[in-house]
Design a protein around this motif. Structure first.
Motif, PDB file in Angstrom:
ATOM      1  N   SER A 114      77.651 -39.709  11.631  1.00 31.93           N
ATOM      2  CA  SER A 114      76.403 -38.966  11.449  1.00 31.93           C
ATOM      3  C   SER A 114      76.557 -37.569  12.041  1.00 31.93           C
ATOM      4  N   LEU A 115      77.454 -36.818  11.422  1.00 30.72           N
ATOM      5  CA  LEU A 115      77.693 -35.420  11.765  1.00 30.72           C
ATOM      6  C   LEU A 115      77.227 -34.566  10.589  1.00 30.72           C
ATOM      7  N   ILE A 116      76.307 -33.658  10.848  1.00 30.53           N
ATOM      8  CA  ILE A 116      75.816 -32.770   9.798  1.00 30.53           C
ATOM      9  C   ILE A 116      76.508 -31.418   9.930  1.00 30.53           C
ATOM     10  N   ALA A 117      77.143 -30.983   8.862  1.00 30.07           N
ATOM     11  CA  ALA A 117      77.748 -29.658   8.831  1.00 30.07           C
ATOM     12  C   ALA A 117      76.684 -28.659   8.391  1.00 30.07           C
ATOM     13  N   ILE A 118      76.322 -27.739   9.277  1.00 29.99           N
ATOM     14  CA  ILE A 118      75.303 -26.730   8.989  1.00 29.99           C
ATOM     15  C   ILE A 118      76.011 -25.438   8.615  1.00 29.99           C
ATOM     16  N   LEU A 119      75.927 -25.060   7.349  1.00 26.92           N
ATOM     17  CA  LEU A 119      76.708 -23.939   6.834  1.00 26.92           C
ATOM     18  C   LEU A 119      75.839 -22.698   6.672  1.00 26.92           C
ATOM     19  N   ARG A 120      75.241 -22.255   7.772  1.00 34.06           N
ATOM     20  CA  ARG A 120      74.350 -21.100   7.712  1.00 34.06           C
ATOM     21  C   ARG A 120      75.129 -19.825   7.402  1.00 34.06           C
ATOM     22  N   GLY A 121      74.667 -19.103   6.375  1.00 37.92           N
ATOM     23  CA  GLY A 121      75.291 -17.847   6.006  1.00 37.92           C
ATOM     24  C   GLY A 121      76.401 -17.963   4.990  1.00 37.92           C
ATOM     25  N   GLU A 179      84.915 -28.895   0.541  1.00 37.44           N
ATOM     26  CA  GLU A 179      86.040 -29.792   0.260  1.00 37.44           C
ATOM     27  C   GLU A 179      86.848 -30.035   1.533  1.00 37.44           C
ATOM     28  N   THR A 180      87.050 -28.990   2.303  1.00 35.98           N
ATOM     29  CA  THR A 180      87.753 -29.100   3.579  1.00 35.98           C
ATOM     30  C   THR A 180      86.990 -30.006   4.542  1.00 35.98           C
ATOM     31  N   LEU A 181      85.679 -29.851   4.599  1.00 37.01           N
ATOM     32  CA  LEU A 181      84.866 -30.668   5.500  1.00 37.01           C
ATOM     33  C   LEU A 181      84.894 -32.146   5.092  1.00 37.01           C
ATOM     34  N   ILE A 182      84.789 -32.409   3.801  1.00 36.94           N
ATOM     35  CA  ILE A 182      84.829 -33.791   3.325  1.00 36.94           C
ATOM     36  C   ILE A 182      86.184 -34.420   3.632  1.00 36.94           C
ATOM     37  N   ASP A 183      87.243 -33.680   3.383  1.00 37.99           N
ATOM     38  CA  ASP A 183      88.593 -34.178   3.674  1.00 37.99           C
ATOM     39  C   ASP A 183      88.764 -34.463   5.172  1.00 37.99           C
ATOM     40  N   SER A 184      88.013 -33.737   5.999  1.00 39.30           N
ATOM     41  CA  SER A 184      88.115 -33.905   7.453  1.00 39.30           C
ATOM     42  C   SER A 184      87.234 -35.041   7.972  1.00 39.30           C
ATOM     43  N   SER A 234      79.637 -23.922  15.918  1.00 41.95           N
ATOM     44  CA  SER A 234      80.879 -24.494  16.452  1.00 41.95           C
ATOM     45  C   SER A 234      81.799 -24.983  15.332  1.00 41.95           C
ATOM     46  N   LEU A 235      81.225 -25.129  14.135  1.00 41.37           N
ATOM     47  CA  LEU A 235      81.965 -25.666  12.992  1.00 41.37           C
ATOM     48  C   LEU A 235      82.239 -24.605  11.932  1.00 41.37           C
ATOM     49  N   TYR A 236      81.214 -23.823  11.641  1.00 39.16           N
ATOM     50  CA  TYR A 236      81.336 -22.805  10.599  1.00 39.16           C
ATOM     51  C   TYR A 236      80.550 -21.554  10.972  1.00 39.16           C
ATOM     52  N   ARG A 237      81.184 -20.425  10.795  1.00 40.10           N
ATOM     53  CA  ARG A 237      80.533 -19.121  10.905  1.00 40.10           C
ATOM     54  C   ARG A 237      80.995 -18.281   9.720  1.00 40.10           C
ATOM     55  N   PRO A 238      80.118 -17.434   9.183  1.00 38.93           N
ATOM     56  CA  PRO A 238      80.522 -16.607   8.044  1.00 38.93           C
ATOM     57  C   PRO A 238      81.812 -15.845   8.338  1.00 38.93           C
ATOM     58  N   VAL A 251      88.037 -23.683   9.495  1.00 34.30           N
ATOM     59  CA  VAL A 251      86.996 -24.711   9.416  1.00 34.30           C
ATOM     60  C   VAL A 251      87.617 -26.092   9.563  1.00 34.30           C
ATOM     61  N   ARG A 252      88.767 -26.295   8.946  1.00 36.71           N
ATOM     62  CA  ARG A 252      89.442 -27.595   9.058  1.00 36.71           C
ATOM     63  C   ARG A 252      89.774 -27.911  10.515  1.00 36.71           C
ATOM     64  N   GLU A 253      90.290 -26.934  11.226  1.00 36.08           N
ATOM     65  CA  GLU A 253      90.628 -27.147  12.639  1.00 36.08           C
ATOM     66  C   GLU A 253      89.384 -27.510  13.451  1.00 36.08           C
ATOM     67  N   ALA A 254      88.296 -26.790  13.229  1.00 31.76           N
ATOM     68  CA  ALA A 254      87.050 -27.071  13.942  1.00 31.76           C
ATOM     69  C   ALA A 254      86.497 -28.436  13.551  1.00 31.76           C
ATOM     70  N   ALA A 255      86.585 -28.762  12.259  1.00 34.68           N
ATOM     71  CA  ALA A 255      86.055 -30.042  11.777  1.00 34.68           C
ATOM     72  C   ALA A 255      86.833 -31.218  12.367  1.00 34.68           C
ATOM     73  N   LEU A 256      88.153 -31.118  12.374  1.00 34.14           N
ATOM     74  CA  LEU A 256      88.960 -32.208  12.914  1.00 34.14           C
ATOM     75  C   LEU A 256      88.726 -32.386  14.407  1.00 34.14           C
ATOM     76  N   THR A 257      88.512 -31.284  15.113  1.00 34.02           N
ATOM     77  CA  THR A 257      88.203 -31.366  16.536  1.00 34.02           C
ATOM     78  C   THR A 257      86.879 -32.106  16.745  1.00 34.02           C
ATOM     79  N   SER A 258      85.885 -31.802  15.923  1.00 32.22           N
ATOM     80  CA  SER A 258      84.578 -32.455  16.033  1.00 32.22           C
ATOM     81  C   SER A 258      84.656 -33.933  15.673  1.00 32.22           C
ATOM     82  N   VAL A 259      85.385 -34.240  14.608  1.00 30.72           N
ATOM     83  CA  VAL A 259      85.544 -35.633  14.183  1.00 30.72           C
ATOM     84  C   VAL A 259      86.260 -36.428  15.282  1.00 30.72           C
TER      85      VAL A 259
END
Length: 209
Positions: free
Chosen positions: A13-20, A31-36, A183-187, A194-202
């Protein structure tokens, strides 16, 4: 009153918030986030051309994960998300009209709350889950104090200042859902970043047990 649309059964239950985020980058980033390992994707409506992004994501990934909108402030926008195939709406506030429309269209809802009054109102209006926001102000102890007076089955999330560094502190008081923004995505971030940040969070989430 209609029964709340249940919170989706996902592995994390991790929500990726892609503001901007821009429509021309949204597919490769998601696609990167789903793969992660992400299954919950939020495009805030104060992003550039958000409905274009949501439509593209729903067409390509709608069967693989829950695509939806954040910063949903009115029922019209809520209905538009549903029309595009979205399944999730997240708001910074509690709006009865938004929640009623979401229920009518069978969207998962996560309105923002800060106090017991708002939390109870959101539940009475049929929220799927509560988004304590900004979590960084309340902190784990502030949210924990409110959980004591909420129904035990309430799905509770923390958003705002949440990152892999403090997931454990929030989980320890009963938080089940985490919204990850900057912490996951910034414009301007690349898919690799993003993949590196996503894998760290997962990895941090999976370590919670």
């Amino acid at each position: 009153m209609m029964h709340p649309v249940p919170w989706p059964r996902v592995r994390r239950s991790l929500i990726a918030i892609l503001r901007g985020i821009h429509p021309d980058e949204v597919e490769v980033i998601v696609e990167t986030l789903i793969d992660s390992g992400f299954e919950l994707i939020e495009v805030p409506l104060n992003s550039p051309d958000p409905f274009v992004s949501i439509e593209r994501l729903c067409k390509r990934f709608g069967n693989d994960c829950h695509i939806g909108a954040g910063t949903v402030l009115n029922a019209t926008d809520c209905a538009r998300v549903a029309d595009l195939g979205g399944r999730l709406t997240v708001s910074p506030n509690v709006d009865a009209d938004v929640l009623a429309m979401a229920q009518a269209r069978q969207l998962v809802t996560m309105p923002g709350v800060f106090s017991p009054t708002e939390a109870c109102l959101a539940l009475r209006c049929g929220a799927s889950a509560l988004k304590f926001f900004p979590a960084s102000v309340l902190g784990p102890s502030g949210i924990a104090a409110q959980l004591a007076v909420l129904p035990k089955e309430t799905v509770v999330g923390a958003v705002g200042g949440v990152s892999e560094k403090n997931l454990a502190a929030y989980r320890a008081v009963g938080i089940r859902v985490f919204g990850l923004g900057s912490s996951l995505y910034r414009p301007g971030m690349t898919a690799l970043e993003v993949r590196e940040a996503a894998l760290t969070s997962v990895h941090a989430y999976d370590g919670l047990g």
